[in-house]
Design a protein around this motif. Structure first.
Motif, short mmCIF file in Angstrom:
data_model
loop_
_atom_site.label_atom_id
_atom_site.label_comp_id
_atom_site.label_asym_id
_atom_site.label_seq_id
_atom_site.Cartn_x
_atom_site.Cartn_y
_atom_site.Cartn_z
N UNK A 76 33.50 44.03 39.75
CA UNK A 76 33.90 44.69 41.00
C UNK A 76 34.18 43.62 42.07
N UNK A 77 35.32 43.76 42.72
CA UNK A 77 35.77 42.80 43.72
C UNK A 77 36.72 41.75 43.19
N UNK A 78 36.78 41.59 41.87
CA UNK A 78 37.66 40.60 41.26
C UNK A 78 39.07 41.16 41.10
N UNK A 79 40.04 40.24 41.11
CA UNK A 79 41.41 40.60 40.80
C UNK A 79 41.70 40.37 39.33
N UNK A 80 42.80 40.96 38.89
CA UNK A 80 43.38 40.61 37.59
C UNK A 80 44.82 40.20 37.88
N UNK A 81 45.29 39.18 37.15
CA UNK A 81 46.47 38.42 37.55
C UNK A 81 47.58 38.48 36.52
N UNK A 82 48.80 38.18 36.99
CA UNK A 82 49.94 38.16 36.08
C UNK A 82 50.24 36.74 35.62
N UNK A 83 51.35 36.60 34.88
CA UNK A 83 51.71 35.30 34.32
C UNK A 83 52.28 34.34 35.36
N UNK A 84 52.41 34.78 36.61
CA UNK A 84 52.74 33.89 37.72
C UNK A 84 51.53 33.64 38.61
N UNK A 85 50.35 34.01 38.11
CA UNK A 85 49.07 33.84 38.81
C UNK A 85 49.00 34.63 40.11
N UNK A 86 49.71 35.74 40.15
CA UNK A 86 49.68 36.65 41.29
C UNK A 86 48.74 37.81 40.97
N UNK A 87 47.95 38.22 41.97
CA UNK A 87 47.02 39.33 41.76
C UNK A 87 47.79 40.65 41.69
N UNK A 88 47.61 41.36 40.59
CA UNK A 88 48.26 42.65 40.43
C UNK A 88 47.33 43.80 40.77
N UNK A 89 46.07 43.68 40.38
CA UNK A 89 45.10 44.76 40.54
C UNK A 89 43.77 44.17 40.97
N UNK A 90 42.96 44.98 41.65
CA UNK A 90 41.61 44.60 42.02
C UNK A 90 40.64 45.64 41.48
N UNK A 91 39.54 45.19 40.89
CA UNK A 91 38.51 46.10 40.40
C UNK A 91 37.72 46.62 41.61
N UNK A 92 37.79 47.93 41.82
CA UNK A 92 37.16 48.53 42.99
C UNK A 92 35.80 49.15 42.68
N UNK A 93 35.66 49.68 41.49
CA UNK A 93 34.41 50.36 41.11
C UNK A 93 34.31 50.34 39.60
N UNK A 94 33.09 50.29 39.08
CA UNK A 94 32.89 50.27 37.63
C UNK A 94 31.54 50.91 37.32
N UNK A 95 31.57 52.09 36.74
CA UNK A 95 30.34 52.80 36.39
C UNK A 95 30.05 52.75 34.89
N UNK A 96 30.78 51.88 34.18
CA UNK A 96 30.73 51.89 32.72
C UNK A 96 29.74 50.92 32.11
#
Length: 203
Positions: free
Chosen positions: A69-89
């Motif tokens: 939670x709070x981390x980004x996930x990035x593309x092949x140009x090292x740009x943030x595409x998504x951010x993990x907002x919540x995780x109940x799993x």
């Protein structure tokens, strides 16, 4: 309340996601791995992929093998595409394992006709008019449990730690296409050998 969309067991689906929207992926039965892909599209041709979610770039950016939670996930140009907002799993996901494909099931003795996540990606993208990538990117394998052992060299394929109805929510940082495969793996333990439906909702 946002409406839920089905990710059918053993199949793929894709959807557009606008910057600022959040997509919540629900492990409806608690035991299903959901291979997750994301792409930006060409600004001059919205049927063509420009960049793709990249697990190798994400690991390098985070110095982690599992985004939290709070981390980004990035593309092949090292740009943030998504951010993990919540995780109940339980927070156990995988960034190391390639999408299953025809050759993987042949290797495991499942035959060349076994459904697979690589084909499911194509299925999902084609259904919304997107030209699939020439090569299958490594997915963000939500709910997939691949522990690295104490010897620091070996891994194993284990059942998910997630529970029924648990979820992870990802916020789009840019306009995206997101694709999911309810992984059809029924030979190894990762889906408890019983692929099931999952769901997502957008808000």
């Amino acid at each position: 309340m946002a409406s839920q969309t089905l990710i059918p067991a053993r199949h793929g689906i894709a959807t557009h996601l606008k910057a600022g929207q959040t997509i919540k992926i629900i492990n409806t039965h608690g035991t299903q791995v959901v291979d997750t892909f994301a792409f930006t599209l060409s600004p001059t041709n919205l049927t063509l992929i420009d960049t793709q979610l990249s697990m190798q770039h994400t690991r390098a950016s985070l110095n982690k093998i599992i985004p939290q939670v709070g981390d980004g996930v990035y593309n092949n140009k090292r740009e943030k595409l998504l951010t993990v907002m919540e995780d109940t799993s339980g927070g156990i996901h995988d960034t190391m394992i390639a999408a299953c494909d025809q050759q993987r099931y042949e290797e495991l003795g499942g035959g060349s006709e076994h459904r697979n996540c690589a084909d499911n990606l194509v299925e999902g993208l084609v259904a919304i008019g997107i030209t699939p990538p020439q090569f299958t990117p490594s997915p963000f394998n939500l709910f997939m449990n691949i522990p690295v052992h104490e010897d620091r060299t070996t891994i194993s394929f284990e059942p998910p730690v997630s529970t029924k109805g648990s979820s992870i929510s990802l916020k789009a940082e840019v306009d995206l296409v997101v694709a999911f495969s309810a992984c059809p793996q029924d030979i190894l333990k990762i889906n408890c050998q019983n692929p099931t439906d999952a769901h997502f909702e957008i808000y």
